[in-house]
Scaffold this active site. Sequence first.
Site, PDB file in Angstrom:
ATOM      1  N   GLU A 154     -12.442   2.293  -8.556  1.00  0.00           N
ATOM      2  CA  GLU A 154     -11.390   3.317  -8.444  1.00  0.00           C
ATOM      3  C   GLU A 154     -11.658   4.240  -7.263  1.00  0.00           C
ATOM      4  O   GLU A 154     -12.788   4.701  -7.078  1.00  0.00           O
ATOM      5  CB  GLU A 154     -11.344   4.132  -9.745  1.00  0.00           C
ATOM      6  N   HIS A 155     -10.615   4.472  -6.477  1.00  0.00           N
ATOM      7  CA  HIS A 155     -10.697   5.308  -5.268  1.00  0.00           C
ATOM      8  C   HIS A 155     -11.689   4.709  -4.258  1.00  0.00           C
ATOM      9  O   HIS A 155     -12.259   5.404  -3.444  1.00  0.00           O
ATOM     10  CB  HIS A 155     -11.079   6.759  -5.594  1.00  0.00           C
ATOM     11  N   ASP A 162     -10.554   1.820  -2.631  1.00  0.00           N
ATOM     12  CA  ASP A 162      -9.743   1.015  -1.693  1.00  0.00           C
ATOM     13  C   ASP A 162      -9.571   1.693  -0.346  1.00  0.00           C
ATOM     14  O   ASP A 162      -9.792   1.087   0.687  1.00  0.00           O
ATOM     15  CB  ASP A 162      -8.405   0.572  -2.310  1.00  0.00           C
ATOM     16  N   SER A 204      19.407   0.549 -10.162  1.00  0.00           N
ATOM     17  CA  SER A 204      18.284   0.305 -11.076  1.00  0.00           C
ATOM     18  C   SER A 204      18.692   0.748 -12.471  1.00  0.00           C
ATOM     19  O   SER A 204      19.485   1.675 -12.616  1.00  0.00           O
ATOM     20  CB  SER A 204      17.074   1.114 -10.604  1.00  0.00           C
ATOM     21  N   GLY A 240       4.485   5.795 -14.019  1.00  0.00           N
ATOM     22  CA  GLY A 240       3.549   6.907 -14.004  1.00  0.00           C
ATOM     23  C   GLY A 240       2.426   6.754 -15.013  1.00  0.00           C
ATOM     24  O   GLY A 240       1.770   7.727 -15.360  1.00  0.00           O
ATOM     25  N   GLY A 271      -0.147   4.703 -14.530  1.00  0.00           N
ATOM     26  CA  GLY A 271      -1.313   4.136 -13.867  1.00  0.00           C
ATOM     27  C   GLY A 271      -1.275   2.619 -13.839  1.00  0.00           C
ATOM     28  O   GLY A 271      -2.273   1.971 -13.559  1.00  0.00           O
ATOM     29  N   SER A 314       5.161   1.293  -9.108  1.00  0.00           N
ATOM     30  CA  SER A 314       5.585   1.393  -7.706  1.00  0.00           C
ATOM     31  C   SER A 314       5.295   0.083  -6.965  1.00  0.00           C
ATOM     32  O   SER A 314       6.166  -0.419  -6.253  1.00  0.00           O
ATOM     33  CB  SER A 314       4.924   2.586  -7.021  1.00  0.00           C
ATOM     34  N   GLU A 328       4.994   2.471   0.832  1.00  0.00           N
ATOM     35  CA  GLU A 328       4.536   3.535  -0.071  1.00  0.00           C
ATOM     36  C   GLU A 328       3.948   4.708   0.721  1.00  0.00           C
ATOM     37  O   GLU A 328       4.179   5.869   0.399  1.00  0.00           O
ATOM     38  CB  GLU A 328       3.514   2.970  -1.071  1.00  0.00           C
ATOM     39  N   ASP A 370      -2.908  -2.119  -5.127  1.00  0.00           N
ATOM     40  CA  ASP A 370      -1.855  -2.399  -6.101  1.00  0.00           C
ATOM     41  C   ASP A 370      -0.979  -3.569  -5.654  1.00  0.00           C
ATOM     42  O   ASP A 370      -0.647  -4.455  -6.446  1.00  0.00           O
ATOM     43  CB  ASP A 370      -0.969  -1.158  -6.301  1.00  0.00           C
TER      44      ASP A 370
HETATM   45  P1  ADP Z   1       3.032   4.309 -11.006  1.00  0.00           P
HETATM   46  O1  ADP Z   1       3.039   3.408  -9.837  1.00  0.00           O
HETATM   47  O2  ADP Z   1       1.657   4.652 -11.464  1.00  0.00           O
HETATM   48  O3  ADP Z   1       3.874   3.828 -12.141  1.00  0.00           O
HETATM   49  P2  ADP Z   1       4.204   6.060  -9.070  1.00  0.00           P
HETATM   50  O4  ADP Z   1       4.483   7.528  -9.070  1.00  0.00           O
HETATM   51  O5  ADP Z   1       3.359   5.500  -8.010  1.00  0.00           O
HETATM   52  O6  ADP Z   1       3.663   5.696 -10.526  1.00  0.00           O
HETATM   53  O7  ADP Z   1       5.588   5.276  -9.000  1.00  0.00           O
HETATM   54  C1  ADP Z   1       6.616   5.561  -9.929  1.00  0.00           C
HETATM   55  C2  ADP Z   1       7.932   5.708  -9.192  1.00  0.00           C
HETATM   56  O8  ADP Z   1       8.372   4.405  -8.758  1.00  0.00           O
HETATM   57  C3  ADP Z   1       9.040   6.217 -10.068  1.00  0.00           C
HETATM   58  O9  ADP Z   1       9.030   7.635 -10.138  1.00  0.00           O
HETATM   59  C4  ADP Z   1      10.272   5.670  -9.349  1.00  0.00           C
HETATM   60  O10 ADP Z   1      10.593   6.491  -8.246  1.00  0.00           O
HETATM   61  C5  ADP Z   1       9.776   4.331  -8.824  1.00  0.00           C
HETATM   62  N1  ADP Z   1      10.119   3.259  -9.766  1.00  0.00           N
HETATM   63  C6  ADP Z   1       9.282   2.569 -10.555  1.00  0.00           C
HETATM   64  N2  ADP Z   1       9.943   1.639 -11.302  1.00  0.00           N
HETATM   65  C7  ADP Z   1      11.232   1.763 -10.961  1.00  0.00           C
HETATM   66  C8  ADP Z   1      12.436   1.116 -11.399  1.00  0.00           C
HETATM   67  N3  ADP Z   1      12.426   0.140 -12.304  1.00  0.00           N
HETATM   68  N4  ADP Z   1      13.598   1.507 -10.846  1.00  0.00           N
HETATM   69  C9  ADP Z   1      13.600   2.480  -9.917  1.00  0.00           C
HETATM   70  N5  ADP Z   1      12.518   3.129  -9.485  1.00  0.00           N
HETATM   71  C10 ADP Z   1      11.342   2.799  -9.990  1.00  0.00           C
HETATM   72 MG    MG Z   2       2.115   3.903  -7.972  1.00  0.00          MG
END
Ligand code: ADP
Ligand code: MG
Length: 387
Positions: free
Chosen positions: A36-37, A39, A70, A127, A129, A133, A165, A177
């Site tokens: 973790e951390h 990369d 979405s 969100g 983890g 994204s 990203e 990721d």
């Molecule tokens: P994690 O990657 O840990 O889940 P992040 O903050 O890096 O959290 O990414 C989450 C963000 O990715 C969401 O707030 C949204 O903006 C985008 N996202 C994730 N899944 C979707 C989805 N199915 N449709 C639209 N946006 C999404």
């Molecule tokens: Mg993310």
Amino acid sequence: MSITPTHVVSTGFEERFGRRPDGVWSAPGRVNLIGEHTDYNEGFVLPFAIDRRTQAALALRDDTRINVTSTFSDETVSIDIADLDPQNLSGWSAYPLGIAWALGASGVELAGRPGFDLHIDSAVPVGAGLSSSAAIECSVALALNDVWQLGLSRPALALVGQLAENKAVGAPTGIMDQSASLLGQADAAVFLDCRSLEAKVIELRFARAGLEILVINTMVSHAHATGGYADRRASCEAGAAALGVTSLRDVSSLDLARAADDLDEETFRRVRHVVTENERVLATIEVLDSAGARAIGDLLDASHLSMRDDFEISVPELDLAVEVARASGAIGARMTGGGFGGAAIALTPSAQIASVTDAVLAAFAAAGYRTPEIFTVTPSTGATRDA
Ligand code: ADP
Ligand code: MG
């Protein structure tokens, strides 16, 4: 059921765009087993792709418009290919549109390409983890690679995802990721050397060992683009500069005594986490090979303590999840992901899954924390074209 059938995302596409998609692509979220951390310090990570995926249904258009929708939101975000620029991107659509922009920024000629309609559906919790994204980025990257016939390799697409990203979303994350989401295989993890970007598939054989990975989503949500994550990156850069190396990859535990003299106390602990975590990743691979998955518990535990005490990225909910999971039958547990919330993982014998789940739920209730989401994940295949 964590894997949504492809007809669901196809139907969603049809409802929004009034026609059939050209295809459906999907990419998984990931769990980082250990590392973790490390990369962005050009070190080592060992994530695996999970059996929760984001699906992208896409059809090319006759013009240069891009429309994205979405299940996540009611809006349709629309932009012309010529206007793709990080400045014009925000919110959730910065992830899929950022991929189109990042392809251009990576050398793909965008002028003259057809636009597309895109609909996204996901079973990756946001969100937590688990990198929803990267799942969205990699499903869209694979889709565009196919429909625009770009012929890019999976490692190249991972870099495109990272660029999106970093620059379009503004989150200074590493390459882990996207690599897990694109390169993952069933029952295996992806060992990634974040300096050379060399990736190697490492057999996990959890099922054979009677083990499962339990994810405990604390429901404490983190934000990568702000705060602690960027702060930790800055500490690592400062530590590397003070030690005269280009990245903490070049520091070993034998150098730590000297580092303790050269660095302020806090920076030293940040550096020590990265250095020992890199060594734990390598040790995990060795132990998996020599003694099997049942023997990696201590390394997972040590990783958590290092994140809690040296890197200081845990939160009380994560610490409680780890502590209770260990006390109630898990053979190793740690927070996973960037920290400040999100999920913990517990390597747990199948026979103990129920008791660990119950114990963690009870402990969270007693502490007055939000009810965590607890589920198992299976190391699974990376991004695919599904229809
Ligand atoms: P994690 O990657 O840990 O889940 P992040 O903050 O890096 O959290 O990414 C989450 C963000 O990715 C969401 O707030 C949204 O903006 C985008 N996202 C994730 N899944 C979707 C989805 N199915 N449709 C639209 N946006 C999404
Ligand atoms: Mg993310």
